[in-house]
Motif scaffolding. Structure first.
Motif, PDB file in Angstrom:
ATOM      1  N   LEU A   1       8.542  -0.476  -9.788  1.00  0.00           N
ATOM      2  CA  LEU A   1       9.845   0.140 -10.012  1.00  0.00           C
ATOM      3  C   LEU A   1       9.779   1.652 -10.091  1.00  0.00           C
ATOM      4  N   LEU A   2       8.588   2.224 -10.231  1.00  0.00           N
ATOM      5  CA  LEU A   2       8.466   3.672 -10.330  1.00  0.00           C
ATOM      6  C   LEU A   2       7.899   4.318  -9.076  1.00  0.00           C
ATOM      7  N   ARG A   3       7.176   3.571  -8.262  1.00  0.00           N
ATOM      8  CA  ARG A   3       6.527   4.169  -7.092  1.00  0.00           C
ATOM      9  C   ARG A   3       7.536   4.605  -6.035  1.00  0.00           C
ATOM     10  N   ASP A   4       8.752   4.091  -6.075  1.00  0.00           N
ATOM     11  CA  ASP A   4       9.761   4.474  -5.093  1.00  0.00           C
ATOM     12  C   ASP A   4      10.359   5.849  -5.363  1.00  0.00           C
ATOM     13  N   ILE A   5      10.009   6.458  -6.504  1.00  0.00           N
ATOM     14  CA  ILE A   5      10.591   7.759  -6.832  1.00  0.00           C
ATOM     15  C   ILE A   5      10.047   8.843  -5.908  1.00  0.00           C
ATOM     16  N   GLY A   6       8.774   8.786  -5.580  1.00  0.00           N
ATOM     17  CA  GLY A   6       8.155   9.828  -4.773  1.00  0.00           C
ATOM     18  C   GLY A   6       7.584   9.292  -3.487  1.00  0.00           C
ATOM     19  N   ALA A   7       6.919  10.174  -2.755  1.00  0.00           N
ATOM     20  CA  ALA A   7       6.285   9.805  -1.496  1.00  0.00           C
ATOM     21  C   ALA A   7       4.894   9.249  -1.771  1.00  0.00           C
ATOM     22  N   ASN A   8       4.162   8.984  -0.663  1.00  0.00           N
ATOM     23  CA  ASN A   8       2.784   8.481  -0.756  1.00  0.00           C
ATOM     24  C   ASN A   8       2.713   7.203  -1.601  1.00  0.00           C
ATOM     25  N   LYS A   9       3.513   6.208  -1.208  1.00  0.00           N
ATOM     26  CA  LYS A   9       3.547   4.967  -1.982  1.00  0.00           C
ATOM     27  C   LYS A   9       2.221   4.223  -1.920  1.00  0.00           C
ATOM     28  N   ASP A  10       1.446   4.441  -0.846  1.00  0.00           N
ATOM     29  CA  ASP A  10       0.168   3.740  -0.723  1.00  0.00           C
ATOM     30  C   ASP A  10      -0.814   4.144  -1.813  1.00  0.00           C
ATOM     31  N   THR A  11      -0.655   5.333  -2.376  1.00  0.00           N
ATOM     32  CA  THR A  11      -1.573   5.777  -3.419  1.00  0.00           C
ATOM     33  C   THR A  11      -1.363   5.028  -4.732  1.00  0.00           C
ATOM     34  N   TYR A  12      -0.302   4.232  -4.816  1.00  0.00           N
ATOM     35  CA  TYR A  12      -0.027   3.451  -6.021  1.00  0.00           C
ATOM     36  C   TYR A  12      -0.252   1.963  -5.778  1.00  0.00           C
ATOM     37  N   TYR A  13      -1.051   1.655  -4.756  1.00  0.00           N
ATOM     38  CA  TYR A  13      -1.399   0.260  -4.498  1.00  0.00           C
ATOM     39  C   TYR A  13      -2.452  -0.209  -5.497  1.00  0.00           C
ATOM     40  N   THR A  14      -2.148  -1.297  -6.195  1.00  0.00           N
ATOM     41  CA  THR A  14      -3.167  -2.076  -6.877  1.00  0.00           C
ATOM     42  C   THR A  14      -3.340  -3.383  -6.099  1.00  0.00           C
ATOM     43  N   ILE A  15      -4.229  -4.249  -6.562  1.00  0.00           N
ATOM     44  CA  ILE A  15      -4.424  -5.525  -5.871  1.00  0.00           C
ATOM     45  C   ILE A  15      -3.122  -6.321  -5.845  1.00  0.00           C
ATOM     46  N   GLY A  16      -2.431  -6.350  -6.979  1.00  0.00           N
ATOM     47  CA  GLY A  16      -1.180  -7.099  -7.048  1.00  0.00           C
ATOM     48  C   GLY A  16      -0.093  -6.500  -6.190  1.00  0.00           C
ATOM     49  N   ILE A  17       0.041  -5.178  -6.181  1.00  0.00           N
ATOM     50  CA  ILE A  17       1.070  -4.523  -5.365  1.00  0.00           C
ATOM     51  C   ILE A  17       0.789  -4.735  -3.886  1.00  0.00           C
ATOM     52  N   TRP A  18      -0.462  -4.602  -3.469  1.00  0.00           N
ATOM     53  CA  TRP A  18      -0.795  -4.791  -2.054  1.00  0.00           C
ATOM     54  C   TRP A  18      -0.537  -6.227  -1.621  1.00  0.00           C
ATOM     55  N   SER A  19      -0.879  -7.187  -2.468  1.00  0.00           N
ATOM     56  CA  SER A  19      -0.611  -8.584  -2.136  1.00  0.00           C
ATOM     57  C   SER A  19       0.879  -8.830  -1.971  1.00  0.00           C
ATOM     58  N   TYR A  20       1.690  -8.252  -2.835  1.00  0.00           N
ATOM     59  CA  TYR A  20       3.139  -8.427  -2.733  1.00  0.00           C
ATOM     60  C   TYR A  20       3.687  -7.780  -1.457  1.00  0.00           C
ATOM     61  N   VAL A  21       3.184  -6.589  -1.132  1.00  0.00           N
ATOM     62  CA  VAL A  21       3.659  -5.896   0.071  1.00  0.00           C
ATOM     63  C   VAL A  21       3.320  -6.696   1.321  1.00  0.00           C
ATOM     64  N   GLU A  22       2.092  -7.199   1.412  1.00  0.00           N
ATOM     65  CA  GLU A  22       1.701  -7.966   2.590  1.00  0.00           C
ATOM     66  C   GLU A  22       2.483  -9.275   2.689  1.00  0.00           C
ATOM     67  N   SER A  23       2.792  -9.885   1.562  1.00  0.00           N
ATOM     68  CA  SER A  23       3.465 -11.181   1.595  1.00  0.00           C
ATOM     69  C   SER A  23       4.952 -11.038   1.861  1.00  0.00           C
ATOM     70  N   PHE A  24       5.643 -10.182   1.118  1.00  0.00           N
ATOM     71  CA  PHE A  24       7.103 -10.176   1.133  1.00  0.00           C
ATOM     72  C   PHE A  24       7.698  -8.994   1.898  1.00  0.00           C
ATOM     73  N   SER A  25       6.937  -7.944   2.117  1.00  0.00           N
ATOM     74  CA  SER A  25       7.430  -6.838   2.939  1.00  0.00           C
ATOM     75  C   SER A  25       6.996  -6.992   4.387  1.00  0.00           C
ATOM     76  N   ASN A  26       5.719  -7.295   4.605  1.00  0.00           N
ATOM     77  CA  ASN A  26       5.205  -7.485   5.964  1.00  0.00           C
ATOM     78  C   ASN A  26       5.304  -8.923   6.447  1.00  0.00           C
TER      79      ASN A  26
END
Length: 327
Positions: A260-285
């Protein structure tokens, strides 16, 4: 001279062997009472886990989920793609670094606040405990809008205060424009939410430390730090280890605060954790097979750590019990 053995007593005079104790049957009622709970947990936990394992070995996307197309079995290709991806190692590094900083601050500040609770008056202690319970009871999804307002680039109270105090160069400072300040905000929010449980638990452990041991150490001339390291901390060490393990598991699973906070700024990839990356690959990609593989690798890493941590806690507790018995 040869001594002959005494004659054996007649069969009628021999002591009959004691009858074997009847084997007690285990009551079946406790198992019947626990069976519904076990079945519910198996349905809630095991069925999704088995499905996740199956999907991780397949090429499973939106066409298979919605379009009804058959999934393609790819074996270990998803796992190989995950381990070969640069995002995996960067997100793993972000996760480990975040855990070390957040858990370290949580335990350190928790010990300080727990000692503070033991020193203040009863009325102040009650007020502090009520405030911490309110923080602990607040869900992250509700607390995040408040924090976003505090750090807002244009109308944030924190920006206004720090700018007029001469800390920030500009009032419209974006905390998430840099990974350093962005992760600082995330760690502060996570520590803020985790402190109530840690402080209350450590305060309860501190109240159980025998007062006569502390008084004896002070009579021997030990200072405050020496009393803590030689008397207090060894007594509360099992509790500290348990809270540390729980904090690592909870912070490993942190999602809402980062997402909920990573959308405030740019460079969202720098805030990837294991859980965030798994969610992005599953539900965004919409790559559910790859996301399932990431999730299972995450579960294996956390499970391996949990086994190691629980064994360490048990050894420490056994050593503490042995030392207490020796005293």
């Amino acid at each position: 001279m040869t001594v002959s053995a005494p004659p054996a007593p007649p069969a009628a005079q021999r002591t009959p062997p004691a009858p074997a104790a009847p084997r007690r049957r285990r009551p079946i009622a406790p198992y019947l009472m626990v069976a519904p709970l076990v079945l519910v947990l198996a349905g809630v936990l095991l069925v999704p886990l088995v499905r996740l394992i199956v999907v991780s070995f397949q090429k499973y996307g939106l066409d298979q989920l919605v379009g009804g197309r058959p999934s393609e079995w790819v074996g270990l290709d998803n796992y190989g793609e995950v381990l070969a991806a640069e995002e995996f190692w960067s997100s793993l590094w972000h996760t480990v670094r975040f855990l070390v900083i957040a858990v370290g601050l949580t335990i350190g500040l928790g010990l300080l606040l727990a000692h503070l609770l033991a020193k203040v008056s009863r009325s102040v202690r009650v007020i502090m405990l009520l405030a911490m319970v309110m923080v602990w009871a607040m869900p992250p999804i509700i607390a995040m809008p408040m924090w976003r307002w505090l750090i807002d680039q244009r109308f944030g109270v924190l920006n206004y205060t720090l700018f007029h105090a001469g800390v920030l160069p500009t009032r419209s400072f974006n905390w998430f424009s840099s990974p350093v300040t962005g992760w600082t905000v995330i760690c502060a929010i996570v520590v803020w939410g985790a402190l109530p449980f840690v402080v209350i638990s450590l305060h309860a452990a501190l109240t159980a430390v025998p007062g006569e041991l502390v008084e004896a150490a002070r009579l021997d001339g030990a200072g405050a730090w020496r009393v803590f390291t030689a008397v207090t901390f060894p007594a509360i060490k099992p509790t500290v280890l348990i809270i540390t393990v729980l904090s690592i598991i909870w912070d490993y699973r942190v999602f809402a605060q980062i997402w909920l906070l990573r959308d405030i700024g740019a460079n969202k990839d720098t805030y990837y954790t294991i859980g965030i990356w798994s969610y992005v690959e599953s539900f965004s990609n919409k790559n559910f097979g790859l996301g399932a593989a990431i999730s299972l690798i995450s579960v294996v890493l956390l499970g391996a750590f949990s086994i190691f941590a629980v064994r360490s806690v048990l050894r420490t507790a056994q050593a503490a019990d042995a030392e207490a018995d020796a005293r």
